[in-house]
Write a protein that holds these residues in place. Structure first.
Motif, PDB file in Angstrom:
ATOM      1  N   PHE A 171      12.283   7.506   2.442  1.00 32.39           N
ATOM      2  CA  PHE A 171      11.153   6.617   2.178  1.00 32.39           C
ATOM      3  C   PHE A 171      11.308   5.307   2.935  1.00 32.39           C
ATOM      4  CE2 PHE A 171       9.048   3.207  -0.213  1.00 32.39           C
ATOM      5  CZ  PHE A 171       7.754   3.633  -0.019  1.00 32.39           C
ATOM      6  N   TYR A 172      12.524   4.796   2.974  1.00 35.74           N
ATOM      7  CA  TYR A 172      12.751   3.523   3.658  1.00 35.74           C
ATOM      8  C   TYR A 172      12.438   3.643   5.152  1.00 35.74           C
ATOM      9  CZ  TYR A 172      14.838  -0.913   4.839  1.00 35.74           C
ATOM     10  OH  TYR A 172      15.026  -2.180   5.291  1.00 35.74           O
ATOM     11  N   ILE A 173      12.886   4.752   5.762  1.00 33.15           N
ATOM     12  CA  ILE A 173      12.595   4.962   7.192  1.00 33.15           C
ATOM     13  C   ILE A 173      11.082   5.017   7.392  1.00 33.15           C
ATOM     14  CG2 ILE A 173      12.835   6.540   9.148  1.00 33.15           C
ATOM     15  CD1 ILE A 173      15.482   7.434   7.901  1.00 33.15           C
ATOM     16  N   SER A 174      10.387   5.747   6.495  1.00 36.60           N
ATOM     17  CA  SER A 174       8.933   5.869   6.660  1.00 36.60           C
ATOM     18  C   SER A 174       8.252   4.517   6.466  1.00 36.60           C
ATOM     19  CB  SER A 174       8.369   6.896   5.683  1.00 36.60           C
ATOM     20  OG  SER A 174       8.213   6.333   4.416  1.00 36.60           O
ATOM     21  N   LEU A 175       8.793   3.696   5.576  1.00 35.90           N
ATOM     22  CA  LEU A 175       8.209   2.369   5.331  1.00 35.90           C
ATOM     23  C   LEU A 175       8.304   1.504   6.595  1.00 35.90           C
ATOM     24  CD1 LEU A 175       6.994   0.518   3.137  1.00 35.90           C
ATOM     25  CD2 LEU A 175       9.295  -0.283   2.666  1.00 35.90           C
ATOM     26  N   ILE A 176       9.465   1.549   7.232  1.00 34.67           N
ATOM     27  CA  ILE A 176       9.638   0.765   8.475  1.00 34.67           C
ATOM     28  C   ILE A 176       8.654   1.248   9.529  1.00 34.67           C
ATOM     29  CG2 ILE A 176      11.224   0.316  10.381  1.00 34.67           C
ATOM     30  CD1 ILE A 176      13.471   0.397   8.352  1.00 34.67           C
ATOM     31  N   LYS A 177       8.524   2.583   9.633  1.00 30.42           N
ATOM     32  CA  LYS A 177       7.607   3.118  10.639  1.00 30.42           C
ATOM     33  C   LYS A 177       6.171   2.756  10.317  1.00 30.42           C
ATOM     34  CE  LYS A 177       9.778   6.799  12.937  1.00 30.42           C
ATOM     35  NZ  LYS A 177       9.355   7.905  13.759  1.00 30.42           N
ATOM     36  N   PHE A 178       5.823   2.811   9.035  1.00 29.84           N
ATOM     37  CA  PHE A 178       4.446   2.522   8.639  1.00 29.84           C
ATOM     38  C   PHE A 178       4.084   1.075   8.931  1.00 29.84           C
ATOM     39  CE2 PHE A 178       1.492   1.007   5.317  1.00 29.84           C
ATOM     40  CZ  PHE A 178       0.388   1.741   5.710  1.00 29.84           C
TER      41      PHE A 178
ATOM     42  N   VAL B 270       0.845  -1.193   0.000  1.00 29.47           N
ATOM     43  CA  VAL B 270       0.000   0.000   0.000  1.00 29.47           C
ATOM     44  C   VAL B 270       0.883   1.246   0.000  1.00 29.47           C
ATOM     45  CG1 VAL B 270      -1.750   1.263   1.276  1.00 29.47           C
ATOM     46  CG2 VAL B 270      -1.780  -1.219   1.283  1.00 29.47           C
ATOM     47  N   TRP B 271       1.888   1.222   0.867  1.00 31.79           N
ATOM     48  CA  TRP B 271       2.766   2.387   1.019  1.00 31.79           C
ATOM     49  C   TRP B 271       3.553   2.640  -0.261  1.00 31.79           C
ATOM     50  CZ3 TRP B 271       1.676   5.811   4.286  1.00 31.79           C
ATOM     51  CH2 TRP B 271       2.609   6.646   4.882  1.00 31.79           C
ATOM     52  N   LYS B 272       4.063   1.546  -0.844  1.00 34.55           N
ATOM     53  CA  LYS B 272       4.849   1.697  -2.066  1.00 34.55           C
ATOM     54  C   LYS B 272       3.974   2.194  -3.214  1.00 34.55           C
ATOM     55  CE  LYS B 272       8.315  -1.747  -0.957  1.00 34.55           C
ATOM     56  NZ  LYS B 272       8.532  -3.202  -1.022  1.00 34.55           N
ATOM     57  N   ALA B 273       2.734   1.712  -3.263  1.00 38.41           N
ATOM     58  CA  ALA B 273       1.839   2.153  -4.333  1.00 38.41           C
ATOM     59  C   ALA B 273       1.566   3.647  -4.213  1.00 38.41           C
ATOM     60  CB  ALA B 273       0.537   1.365  -4.297  1.00 38.41           C
ATOM     61  N   LEU B 274       1.336   4.103  -2.983  1.00 41.29           N
ATOM     62  CA  LEU B 274       1.115   5.536  -2.764  1.00 41.29           C
ATOM     63  C   LEU B 274       2.333   6.335  -3.216  1.00 41.29           C
ATOM     64  CD1 LEU B 274      -0.524   6.093   0.728  1.00 41.29           C
ATOM     65  CD2 LEU B 274      -1.364   6.873  -1.464  1.00 41.29           C
ATOM     66  N   PHE B 275       3.506   5.857  -2.821  1.00 40.66           N
ATOM     67  CA  PHE B 275       4.753   6.557  -3.155  1.00 40.66           C
ATOM     68  C   PHE B 275       4.941   6.608  -4.669  1.00 40.66           C
ATOM     69  CE2 PHE B 275       9.427   6.358  -3.825  1.00 40.66           C
ATOM     70  CZ  PHE B 275       9.728   7.614  -3.333  1.00 40.66           C
ATOM     71  N   THR B 276       4.744   5.465  -5.318  1.00 37.24           N
ATOM     72  CA  THR B 276       4.931   5.432  -6.765  1.00 37.24           C
ATOM     73  C   THR B 276       3.928   6.357  -7.452  1.00 37.24           C
ATOM     74  OG1 THR B 276       5.382   3.102  -6.388  1.00 37.24           O
ATOM     75  CG2 THR B 276       5.327   3.826  -8.655  1.00 37.24           C
ATOM     76  N   GLY B 277       2.673   6.298  -7.006  1.00 41.97           N
ATOM     77  CA  GLY B 277       1.654   7.141  -7.625  1.00 41.97           C
ATOM     78  C   GLY B 277       1.993   8.612  -7.520  1.00 41.97           C
ATOM     79  N   LEU B 278       2.364   9.041  -6.309  1.00 39.21           N
ATOM     80  CA  LEU B 278       2.694  10.456  -6.112  1.00 39.21           C
ATOM     81  C   LEU B 278       3.935  10.837  -6.911  1.00 39.21           C
ATOM     82  CD1 LEU B 278       1.931  10.903  -2.333  1.00 39.21           C
ATOM     83  CD2 LEU B 278       1.035  12.308  -4.169  1.00 39.21           C
ATOM     84  N   SER B 279       4.945   9.983  -6.885  1.00 35.39           N
ATOM     85  CA  SER B 279       6.181  10.303  -7.599  1.00 35.39           C
ATOM     86  C   SER B 279       5.915  10.424  -9.092  1.00 35.39           C
ATOM     87  CB  SER B 279       7.237   9.215  -7.381  1.00 35.39           C
ATOM     88  OG  SER B 279       7.505   9.086  -6.029  1.00 35.39           O
TER      89      SER B 279
ATOM     90  N   SER C  18       9.455  11.735  -1.120  1.00 36.13           N
ATOM     91  CA  SER C  18       9.978  10.798  -0.123  1.00 36.13           C
ATOM     92  C   SER C  18      10.081  11.450   1.259  1.00 36.13           C
ATOM     93  CB  SER C  18      11.320  10.284  -0.627  1.00 36.13           C
ATOM     94  OG  SER C  18      12.094   9.746   0.370  1.00 36.13           O
ATOM     95  N   VAL C  19      10.550  12.710   1.287  1.00 37.45           N
ATOM     96  CA  VAL C  19      10.627  13.426   2.565  1.00 37.45           C
ATOM     97  C   VAL C  19       9.213  13.632   3.137  1.00 37.45           C
ATOM     98  CG1 VAL C  19      11.297  15.589   3.685  1.00 37.45           C
ATOM     99  CG2 VAL C  19      12.787  14.566   1.998  1.00 37.45           C
ATOM    100  N   ALA C  20       8.246  13.857   2.246  1.00 39.39           N
ATOM    101  CA  ALA C  20       6.863  14.030   2.709  1.00 39.39           C
ATOM    102  C   ALA C  20       6.368  12.763   3.391  1.00 39.39           C
ATOM    103  CB  ALA C  20       5.952  14.369   1.530  1.00 39.39           C
ATOM    104  N   PHE C  21       6.746  11.599   2.859  1.00 47.70           N
ATOM    105  CA  PHE C  21       6.347  10.338   3.496  1.00 47.70           C
ATOM    106  C   PHE C  21       6.931  10.258   4.899  1.00 47.70           C
ATOM    107  CE2 PHE C  21       4.033   7.308   0.879  1.00 47.70           C
ATOM    108  CZ  PHE C  21       3.909   8.062  -0.267  1.00 47.70           C
ATOM    109  N   LEU C  22       8.172  10.696   5.021  1.00 46.43           N
ATOM    110  CA  LEU C  22       8.797  10.679   6.344  1.00 46.43           C
ATOM    111  C   LEU C  22       8.048  11.610   7.299  1.00 46.43           C
ATOM    112  CD1 LEU C  22      11.087   9.619   8.043  1.00 46.43           C
ATOM    113  CD2 LEU C  22      12.507  11.487   7.241  1.00 46.43           C
TER     114      LEU C  22
END
Lengths: 255, 236
Positions: free
Chosen positions: A243-250, A86-95, A135-139
């Motif tokens: 993004f990786y840090i945010s993924l771990i947190k998510f 889910v998180w990766k899809a959001l990131f890819t879509g926004l990017s 990516s910073v926004a995800f964080l």
């Protein structure tokens, strides 16, 4: 993942802000090239606009979008979907939408007016910059559950990267002018993606006078081709790490 | 089918679930009751993997649900307050979930038809009333013939007719041998549905018993009265 991405992409497209952003970028860059008689002057004007607006829109729009997708994320997570997906899809879509807006808005006039190699360089730098700030926004949005706080943090970060950073480096350099601080300054500039992109382009344009302090030192240290490679690598790190840090947190978050 | 082993979850200082053990088996219809804030919804969300317990584990068909998401194919979930993306229409939501689930089995469209969702497919989620949102949640929960149904306050906000339709659907699912977990504050509504009762308080399991045993033990006719009786005994 593709299926989720489809819904994210559709939703962003329906949100007319991205289209408005594309038109705004196009207006800026067409008029910049139209007004300046000299190609590299035009590029510099576009560069300055890009370095301010691209990070701002990418980080703000993404942060707000992520907070607003809360329900979407919740709905998907209660179904058989991997959280990370889910998180990766959001990131890819926004990017993708940010990069597409940049390519259409700035890319077309660049390819028409500017020298091809320089235009490609600008395209790469601007795209990286867009993705970095997404990516910073995800964080930012994983740091706090409070939307207002999250948006506040992202605005602060934008101010810091886009405006304060070069000034801070310059200040440090003058304070420690008696010591050999060049290496430290080079290291410091790696800490700001905006500075890095500026260097990436200006090394290519060879107008060190416009580089800001960090750029000048960077060129002195790396020479053009090395500088390009190193700054490109650092920019990629800037995409990956937040993004990786945010993924771990998510993955550990309670929904 | 679902075993919950020693799970605990804290929200800050609040202990939402405190070292809870449960065994939920196939064919049972279980009422999960307890005062507000006793950890019912947290328990349900833990089973769904939306809340991650600090300790203990949850097994679904003998497999830990940690780092697994396929088990959610077998669960139909109806949340207490359905939260859906505001800009999507009912049709888009249903399509999306169908796409994600991607089951080969035929869809169960009885609720879809009985609630006349077809007429509202183009309505955006933002514009729906609480009751209609609840209907959409119910349709989604029952659509995929899941082995397990988790219903968090299913009838809250539904009008009496829709509520009755849903109740019949729950009884139907129970007769098909599914595991059903219901939370509700309206004990009278659960009366003719449930076979077991779980009572929680402050994150702890107070009671997990068969309805008939419970009634026999307390000598009362209804679940509500038996629970009250038990609570009084506990205090005395």
């Amino acid at each position: 993942m593709i299926r989720i991405l489809k819904y994210v992409a559709l939703d962003i497209l329906k949100n007319k802000i991205v289209i408005a952003y594309t038109i705004m970028l196009a207006l800026f860059s067409w008029s910049a090239f139209g007004l300046e008689d000299n190609e590299s002057k035009g590029i510099l004007t576009v560069l300055n606009i890009v370095l301010l607006t691209v990070p701002l829109v990418s980080i703000l729009f993404s942060t707000i979008y992520i907070y607003n997708s809360n329900e979407f994320v919740e709905l998907l997570v209660s179904n058989p979907v991997k959280r990370s997906m889910v998180w990766k899809a959001l990131f890819t879509g926004l990017s993708i939408s940010m990069v597409a807006a940049y390519w259409i808005g700035v890319g077309i006039p660049l390819l028409i007016y500017a020298n091809f190699a320089t235009a490609i360089m600008m395209l790469v730098a601007g795209s990286l910059l867009s993705v970095i700030f997404v990516s910073v926004a995800f964080l930012c949005s994983t740091l706090t559950r409070d939307k207002a706080k999250g948006i506040g943090i992202s605005i602060m970060l934008w101010l810091y990267f886009a405006l304060l950073f070069d000034g801070l480096v310059l200040f440090l350099f003058f304070q420690f002018a008696d010591y050999p601080v060049e290496k430290v300054v080079v290291l410091l500039s790696a800490l700001s993606p905006v500075d890095l992109s500026r260097i990436l382009i200006l090394l290519r344009l060879d107008v060190s006078a416009m580089m800001g302090y960090t750029g000048a030192v960077f060129q002195q240290y790396f020479g053009s081709s090395w500088g390009l490679l190193v700054s490109f690598g650092l920019l990629c790190l800037w995409v990956f790490v937040p993004f990786y840090i945010s993924l771990i947190k998510f993955k550990r978050k309670d929904l | 089918m679902i075993s919950i082993k020693n799970i605990s979850k804290n929200f800050g200082k609040l202990k939402a679930i405190d070292n809870l053990n449960l065994e939920l088996n196939k064919g049972e219809c279980i009422a999960l009751i307890g005062p507000n804030g006793c950890g019912k919804t947290t328990l349900i969300k833990s089973i769904l993997g939306m809340v991650l317990p600090e300790s203990g584990e949850i097994l679904f068909d003998g497999k830990s649900i940690k780092n697994d998401n396929d088990y959610r194919n077998y669960i139909g979930y109806m949340p207490q307050i359905g939260r859906y993306p505001e800009n999507m229409t009912i049709g888009q939501i249903i399509n999306m979930i169908q796409g994600i689930r991607n089951t080969q089995e035929a869809l169960d469209k009885t609720l879809y038809e009985q609630y006349a969702i077809e007429k509202m497919l183009d309505k955006k989620m933002r514009t729906l009333s609480g009751g209609t949102t609840q209907k959409v949640s119910a349709v989604l929960a029952f659509m995929f013939q899941s082995k397990v149904l988790i219903l968090d306050e299913p009838t809250a906000g539904l009008d009496p007719i829709s509520s009755e339709v849903l109740k019949e659907k729950i009884i139907d699912a129970k007769n098909k041998g599914k595991l059903i977990l219901i939370t509700s504050h309206l004990l009278s509504e659960l009366e003719d549905l449930v076979t077991q009762v779980i009572f929680m308080q402050e994150g702890k399991l107070i009671l997990h018993e068969n309805v008939n045993d419970l009634k026999q033990k307390t000598g009362e006719q209804t679940i509500a009265k038996s629970i009250i009786q038990l609570l009084k005994q506990g205090k005395a």
